[in-house]
Design a protein around this motif. Sequence first.
Motif, PDB file in Angstrom:
ATOM      1  N   PRO A 166      -9.167   6.883   3.246  1.00 48.52           N
ATOM      2  CA  PRO A 166      -9.069   5.497   3.732  1.00 48.52           C
ATOM      3  C   PRO A 166      -7.761   4.839   3.309  1.00 48.52           C
ATOM      4  CG  PRO A 166     -10.474   5.587   1.809  1.00 48.52           C
ATOM      5  CD  PRO A 166     -10.121   7.008   2.137  1.00 48.52           C
ATOM      6  N   ASN A 167      -6.981   5.495   2.449  1.00 52.98           N
ATOM      7  CA  ASN A 167      -5.754   4.861   1.954  1.00 52.98           C
ATOM      8  C   ASN A 167      -4.508   5.282   2.730  1.00 52.98           C
ATOM      9  OD1 ASN A 167      -6.133   7.394   1.001  1.00 52.98           O
ATOM     10  ND2 ASN A 167      -5.461   7.001  -1.082  1.00 52.98           N
ATOM     11  N   THR A 168      -4.702   5.983   3.882  1.00 59.64           N
ATOM     12  CA  THR A 168      -3.525   6.283   4.703  1.00 59.64           C
ATOM     13  C   THR A 168      -3.308   5.143   5.682  1.00 59.64           C
ATOM     14  OG1 THR A 168      -4.991   7.633   6.040  1.00 59.64           O
ATOM     15  CG2 THR A 168      -3.483   8.802   4.602  1.00 59.64           C
ATOM     16  N   PHE A 169      -2.076   4.909   6.055  1.00 61.86           N
ATOM     17  CA  PHE A 169      -1.680   3.865   7.004  1.00 61.86           C
ATOM     18  C   PHE A 169      -2.060   2.462   6.555  1.00 61.86           C
ATOM     19  CE2 PHE A 169      -2.735   7.646   9.584  1.00 61.86           C
ATOM     20  CZ  PHE A 169      -1.452   7.980   9.966  1.00 61.86           C
ATOM     21  N   VAL A 170      -2.251   2.250   5.251  1.00 65.67           N
ATOM     22  CA  VAL A 170      -2.549   0.887   4.812  1.00 65.67           C
ATOM     23  C   VAL A 170      -1.585   0.489   3.698  1.00 65.67           C
ATOM     24  CG1 VAL A 170      -4.987   1.069   5.401  1.00 65.67           C
ATOM     25  CG2 VAL A 170      -4.262   1.587   3.083  1.00 65.67           C
ATOM     26  N   ASP A 171      -1.462  -0.816   3.505  1.00 67.14           N
ATOM     27  CA  ASP A 171      -0.566  -1.277   2.448  1.00 67.14           C
ATOM     28  C   ASP A 171      -1.311  -1.326   1.117  1.00 67.14           C
ATOM     29  OD1 ASP A 171      -1.899  -3.970   2.334  1.00 67.14           O
ATOM     30  OD2 ASP A 171      -1.158  -4.003   4.393  1.00 67.14           O
ATOM     31  N   ASN A 172      -0.554  -1.469   0.032  1.00 66.89           N
ATOM     32  CA  ASN A 172      -1.147  -1.477  -1.311  1.00 66.89           C
ATOM     33  C   ASN A 172      -2.148  -2.595  -1.515  1.00 66.89           C
ATOM     34  OD1 ASN A 172       0.066   0.748  -2.282  1.00 66.89           O
ATOM     35  ND2 ASN A 172       1.845  -0.348  -3.107  1.00 66.89           N
ATOM     36  N   LYS A 173      -1.860  -3.736  -0.885  1.00 67.55           N
ATOM     37  CA  LYS A 173      -2.741  -4.876  -1.062  1.00 67.55           C
ATOM     38  C   LYS A 173      -4.123  -4.549  -0.501  1.00 67.55           C
ATOM     39  CE  LYS A 173      -3.195  -9.685   0.401  1.00 67.55           C
ATOM     40  NZ  LYS A 173      -4.005  -9.519   1.617  1.00 67.55           N
ATOM     41  N   PHE A 174      -4.122  -3.975   0.694  1.00 68.36           N
ATOM     42  CA  PHE A 174      -5.408  -3.612   1.285  1.00 68.36           C
ATOM     43  C   PHE A 174      -6.103  -2.546   0.462  1.00 68.36           C
ATOM     44  CE2 PHE A 174      -7.951  -0.703   3.869  1.00 68.36           C
ATOM     45  CZ  PHE A 174      -8.969  -1.569   4.219  1.00 68.36           C
ATOM     46  N   GLU A 175      -5.317  -1.580  -0.034  1.00 70.45           N
ATOM     47  CA  GLU A 175      -5.902  -0.497  -0.819  1.00 70.45           C
ATOM     48  C   GLU A 175      -6.658  -1.063  -2.024  1.00 70.45           C
ATOM     49  OE1 GLU A 175      -3.048   2.548  -1.746  1.00 70.45           O
ATOM     50  OE2 GLU A 175      -4.604   3.842  -2.579  1.00 70.45           O
TER      51      GLU A 175
END
Lengths: 255, 274
Positions: A166-175
Amino acid sequence: MSDYKKIAGLNKVYAGYDGKIIINDVNLDIFENDFIGIIGPNGGGKTTLVKVILGLIKPYKGNIEYSLENSGVRLPIGYLPQINAIDKKFPISVNDVVLSGFLSTEKYIKKHTLDEKNKADEIMKEMGIVDLRKKSVGELSGGQLQRVFLARAIISSPKLLILDEPNTFVDNKFEGELYEKLSHLNKTMAILIVSHDIGMISTYIKTIACVNGEVHYHRSNIINEEQLQAYNCPIQLITHGDVPHTVLKTHNHHH
Amino acid sequence: MFELFSYHFFTNAIFAAVLTSISCGIIGTYIVSKRLVFISGGITHTSFGGIGMGYFFGLNPLIGAAIFSILSALGIEFMSKKTEVREDSAIAIMWSFGMAVGIIFIFLTPGYAPNLITYLFGSILTVTKLDLMISFGVTMIVIIFFLMFYKTILFVSFDPDFAKARQINVDLMNYALITLVALTIVINIKVAGIILIISLLTIPQASANLFYKDFNKIILYSIIIGLTGSLMGLLLSYYINIPSGATIIFTLVLIFLILRLFRTIKIRYLSDLN
């Protein structure tokens, strides 16, 4: 080992595709409060393991036991696929994707009930995607799409939630937000999370499964290079500071 | 113009256009969304083998077409799942094999093969009452199936793995749907012809998709666009006396281009406002 109920167990499972074995002799028990991080090199079988647990591929050998609900049906499993496995041009709205989380064998024909629609509204608000409800999936960013899929995965209150990278294509904040949300969800469901690196997740997970053909179960969220070597699981650890053979930062308030 | 409606063949053609627009509007949306356009082309051309055998054995060629298209549809679905043959190669093999069988049997049939051109290029004006009844039956099955299983069809098509994880019988659903695709192709062979049918299953959808990104809206507007195009094409072909199948496709493409232009202008206009 614990008072927690076992929800699924793999016994000596061999599985793969097209007659080729990718994971072999896997024994893994999943309990209702587990939060397992699945790590390992590409091609090592992380996704194969997930697909076996989800029942998408049948093992060549060995078996999986699921605990059953009263009526004799398997406990529901929530699933968040890799987002590049999804056709983003498919004409479907966010609202419908979230509602599809209610899909079940008893409901082939039935229309969505008012309760289900209200639940969908509630969960979309919680995920901060309620304004996107009429958009089609192709109009969303990576982080928005992950939120939609997470909403779909948990709307039916599953006992087991499986997330594939789930941590691909997302920014750190969302992660960060995602992992906080998962910690919260972990109070009511077991979680399995596949990750290509063990950076941020290590502080949230409770145990680690190293997958590289074989599966080695590590009953801690702290792992070092030597242990990874011993498990034959060559992945890069993200180093924090100058500490040699980095131990990832620990974080105790969940235990 | 109104005296046209006193001709049986003309009222039949209008009924056929309505049924075609509905069946192709629904099934075409499924095909386009799931990217089954090439498979559908394969099924359509394979059915020519059945048409040839129908001529040879003295049956209604459409019965042969139905058998060939259903078997090829199920065959492609099965092959792509259970064997290691690459799906697009498998489709190409069936596509050309069906055409070859058709050509051989038509050649072997003594005498002249009547209406052969109708099956290849379509002729909505030669649709008979029996054709209409069969078409009506299949269209009703398609409508009822989609009304009953709408959300399962949508969800299984969008993310089959998720549906499988929920223990939905995805394979059975896919077999049922590909059979409906095959049947829809067969009932529309006489309207558009084997060579042109794929356009009835894709152009209205592409036009609707310019403005709508929702499965059910694409179905609805595909039906409306398909109906507009086929009725306009029908009248045009009658007045200029050119083949109806080709005229309908021509009209549909024209509608698509006009809508495409309209959308571009609309987007420009809106961005100028900002």
